[in-house]
Motif scaffolding. Structure first.
Motif, PDB file in Angstrom:
ATOM      1  N   ILE A 174      70.807  59.935  30.450  1.00  0.00           N
ATOM      2  CA  ILE A 174      70.013  59.234  31.459  1.00  0.00           C
ATOM      3  C   ILE A 174      70.839  59.007  32.723  1.00  0.00           C
ATOM      4  CG2 ILE A 174      68.963  56.998  32.005  1.00  0.00           C
ATOM      5  CD1 ILE A 174      67.868  56.944  29.169  1.00  0.00           C
ATOM      6  N   SER A 178      69.927  60.491  36.339  1.00  0.00           N
ATOM      7  CA  SER A 178      69.642  59.506  37.383  1.00  0.00           C
ATOM      8  C   SER A 178      70.422  59.725  38.663  1.00  0.00           C
ATOM      9  CB  SER A 178      69.917  58.095  36.848  1.00  0.00           C
ATOM     10  OG  SER A 178      69.037  57.788  35.786  1.00  0.00           O
ATOM     11  N   TYR A 184      65.449  59.192  38.246  1.00  0.00           N
ATOM     12  CA  TYR A 184      65.549  57.770  37.903  1.00  0.00           C
ATOM     13  C   TYR A 184      64.202  57.081  38.074  1.00  0.00           C
ATOM     14  CZ  TYR A 184      67.177  52.941  37.788  1.00  0.00           C
ATOM     15  OH  TYR A 184      67.348  51.611  37.456  1.00  0.00           O
ATOM     16  N   ARG A 188      62.276  54.922  35.273  1.00  0.00           N
ATOM     17  CA  ARG A 188      62.043  53.493  35.516  1.00  0.00           C
ATOM     18  C   ARG A 188      60.551  53.183  35.534  1.00  0.00           C
ATOM     19  NH1 ARG A 188      66.107  49.204  36.581  1.00  0.00           N
ATOM     20  NH2 ARG A 188      64.765  47.382  36.556  1.00  0.00           N
ATOM     21  N   LEU A 225      68.766  50.080  32.342  1.00  0.00           N
ATOM     22  CA  LEU A 225      68.473  50.900  33.523  1.00  0.00           C
ATOM     23  C   LEU A 225      69.068  50.291  34.790  1.00  0.00           C
ATOM     24  CD1 LEU A 225      64.805  51.980  32.739  1.00  0.00           C
ATOM     25  CD2 LEU A 225      66.902  53.342  32.535  1.00  0.00           C
ATOM     26  N   ARG A 229      71.601  52.311  37.268  1.00  0.00           N
ATOM     27  CA  ARG A 229      71.479  52.286  38.739  1.00  0.00           C
ATOM     28  C   ARG A 229      72.792  51.860  39.385  1.00  0.00           C
ATOM     29  NH1 ARG A 229      70.451  47.580  41.556  1.00  0.00           N
ATOM     30  NH2 ARG A 229      69.932  47.855  43.762  1.00  0.00           N
TER      31      ARG A 229
END
Length: 331
Positions: A174, A178, A184, A188, A225, A229
C-alpha cells in the motif's frame, strides 16, 4: 492532532534509492507520474512481475499477451474485480492474493517503488477488497490471520469470499502504491465508505461493545492510512508534497454533494458530511477523519453528548497511535 512530520525528515534506508532515481512529474493518461521505476510505463518497470509464476497464474492463459505495466495493471483489474462491487469469486480473490504476494516480494528489488501505470489500476482493484484489507489493517480476525501465509488459499464463508496476506507485506505494498496520489485516493475512498457502512449498521439504542467496536475498528484502519500518507510526504520535497496533497484532496472531494438525511441514507450522510469537512479544512483534516466520522455518526444516532465525546476522543487517540505505529513499521 500533531502535524505531519516535515518533508526534511528523510530516512537513510531510502536515501540511496532517492538519489539513484529522479523524482519527476509526468502525465500519462491524465495521471501524475511521481516516481517511475523503469522507463515511462514500458516493460522494463514490470518485467520481473511479468515473469512471476503467481502473476501468470493470476492472469491465466492471456498473460503472454501482456507486454508493459499499463497492460499488466489492466489485466490485474480484470482478473480480480467482479461485476458487483466488493463481491468476488474464489478465482478472483485467489488472483488478488497471488498478485499481492508477487508484488510484495519484489518491492525490495525495486527500492520499494512501483511504476505509476501499474500502481493506479492495482490500487483500484485492491480497493474493491476493502472488507479484507480492513481486517488486515485494523482489528483482525482469526480467519484472516490463519489464511495470511502465501500457501493458504482464498476461502468462502457465510459472509462471502475472502483473501488474506501478511499484514506487513500488505502495508508495504500500500505504501508503494500510494506514491501515486490517485492510487492513495482510491484506497482511502474505499476505506471511508467501508468505515461508514460499519457505523451505519449500528442501530439506535445499541450499547456496549456493539457500539464501541465499529469506531475503534475504523480508527485502526484510517490511522494506518494516515501513517502511509505521512510516510509518503516525508519522502517528497516540499513542492512535490504539496502537489501530492492537492491531488489527493481533489480526488477525495470531487464527488462531494449535499449530505442526505441519515434516516434515508446513513452511509451517504456520513460520507458526504466527511467530504464537506475535508473540503473546508484541507488535506491535513485526514488525520481527524475517524474522530469526525464518529462525531457525525454519534450525533445522527442520538447518543448522549458525554458518550459521543468519549467515543470521539477514543477514535482520535486510537488513530493517532496507529499512525505512529505505521510510521515506525515503515521506517
Amino acid at each position: 492532532m500533531p502535524e505531519t512530520p516535515p518533508p526534511t525528515d528523510r530516512r537513510p534506508r531510502r536515501r540511496a534509492a532517492l538519489i539513484a532515481a529522479v523524482a519527476c512529474v509526468a502525465v500519462a493518461g491524465g495521471i501524475g507520474a511521481w516516481f517511475l521505476v523503469g522507463s515511462g510505463g514500458d516493460a522494463e518497470g514490470c518485467a520481473d512481475l511479468l515473469k512471476d509464476k503467481r502473476i501468470q497464474k493470476a492472469l491465466g492463459e492471456d498473460h503472454a499477451a501482456v507486454t508493459d505495466c499499463a497492460e499488466l495493471g489492466t489485466a490485474i483489474r480484470e482478473a480480480t474485480v467482479g461485476s458487483v462491487p466488493g463481491e468476488h469469486s474464489l478465482r478472483q480473490a485467489q488472483a488478488m492474493k497471488d498478485v499481492l504476494v508477487a508484488v510484495g516480494n519484489g518491492l525490495d528489488d525495486k527500492g520499494g517503488r512501483l511504476d505509476p501505470e501499474l500502481s493506479v489500476p492495482l490500487a483500484v482493484a485492491l480497493a474493491d477488497y476493502a472488507a479484507d484489507t480492513d481486517k488486515l489493517l485494523g482489528i483482525g480476525d482469526a480467519d484472516h490471520v490463519s489464511h495470511a501465509v502465501p500457501s493458504e488459499p482464498a476461502w468462502e464463508d457465510a459472509d462471502g469470499v475472502h483473501m488474506s496476506v501478511l499484514r506487513l507485506e500488505l502495508l508495504r505494498t500500500i505504501r508503494a502504491l500510494s506514491q501515486e496520489p490517485a492510487a492513495y485516493t482510491a484506497l482511502r475512498d474505499a476505506a471511508t465508505r467501508y468505515a461508514a457502512e460499519g457505523l451505519a449498521a449500528v442501530r439506535p439504542g445499541t450499547t456496549g461493545a456493539e457500539l464501541t467496536v465499529p469506531p475503534a475498528r475504523n480508527s485502526r484502519t484510517l490511522g494506518t492510512l494516515d501513517g502511509v500518507r505521512a510516510d509518503v510526504l516525508r519522502d517528497l520535497g516540499a513542492k512535490e508534497a504539496d502537489r501530492w496533497q492537492d491531488e489527493v484532496l481533489a480526488g477525495l472531494t470531487k464527488d462531494a454533494t449535499e449530505p442526505p438525511s441519515y434516516t434515508k441514507d446513513p452511509v451517504g450522510h456520513l460520507v458526504a458530511t466527511w467530504q464537506q469537512t475535508l473540503r473546508a479544512k484541507g488535506a491535513d483534516a485526514l488525520e481527524d477523519q475517524s474522530a469526525d466520522l464518529t462525531a457525525t455518526w454519534g450525533t445522527a444516532l442520538g447518543l448522549d453528548a458525554s458518550v459521543r465525546d468519549d467515543l470521539r476522543k477514543d477514535a482520535s487517540d486510537s488513530s493517532f497511535n496507529e499512525r505512529k505505529d505505521t510510521l515506525d513499521q515503515l521506517d
